[in-house]
Design a protein around this motif. Structure first.
Motif: not given
Length: 180
Positions: A14, A18, A82
């Motif tokens: 994960k 990202q 992000r």
């Protein structure tokens, strides 16, 4: 080894998803140190360049607006795509911050207090100050050391509150019995 093809398992997969393909200059880290009275935050980029020096805020409407404003300014100035927010799990002081930020759409990762201690120790620094804790929290976020833990909601949260209140009342009762 399981089905995951990442050394950190699903959590690592994960995290890498990202970051994959993103200019790391556009990745922001917001470290939050929760306390009983004085919360403190630090905003830096992925490389550790400080964008907002450590600042205090309160867990009330104006204090949280101060935090949101600082985050929005950093996002606007860097064109961030992000955002990693992290907070150390300290007693129950961090819970209100996490809940308030979730209402605004922020996902706050929760770090175990021992992780923060280990980050300070890995830098051969055993001092404990808010600013050093913020740096340790930021480094732990960058290293993907936050937990997948989520706060209790609904009946489970009510049970936590009632259990804390009961414990407090038992302590008071015990103190009174000792005095008698």
């Amino acid at each position: 080894m399981g089905k995951s093809l990442h050394i950190q398992g699903l959590k690592g997969t994960k995290f890498s998803q990202q970051l994959r393909g993103v200019n790391l200059e556009q990745v922001l880290i917001v470290a939050i140190d929760a306390a009983k009275l004085h919360q403190k935050a630090l905003i830096c980029n992925y490389f550790g360049d400080i964008l907002a020096k450590p600042f205090f805020f309160s867990v009330n409407q104006s204090g949280m607006q101060t935090l949101y404003h600082a985050i929005e300014q950093a996002v606007a100035s860097t064109g961030a795509v992000r955002l990693f927010l992290g907070i150390e799990a300290t007693g129950h002081y961090y819970e209100d911050i996490v809940r308030e930020m979730a209402k605004q759409g922020y996902l706050v990762q929760i770090l175990n207090a021992y992780t923060t201690f280990e980050e300070r120790a890995s830098a051969l620094n055993w001092c404990k100050t808010d600013d050093l804790d913020l740096v340790a929290i930021a480094h732990a976020l960058k290293s993907n050391k936050a937990t997948e833990f989520r706060l209790a909601e609904g009946l489970q949260r009510q049970l936590h509150v009632l259990t804390r209140a009961r414990r407090s009342e038992i302590r008071k009762r015990s103190t009174l019995r000792m005095e008698i």
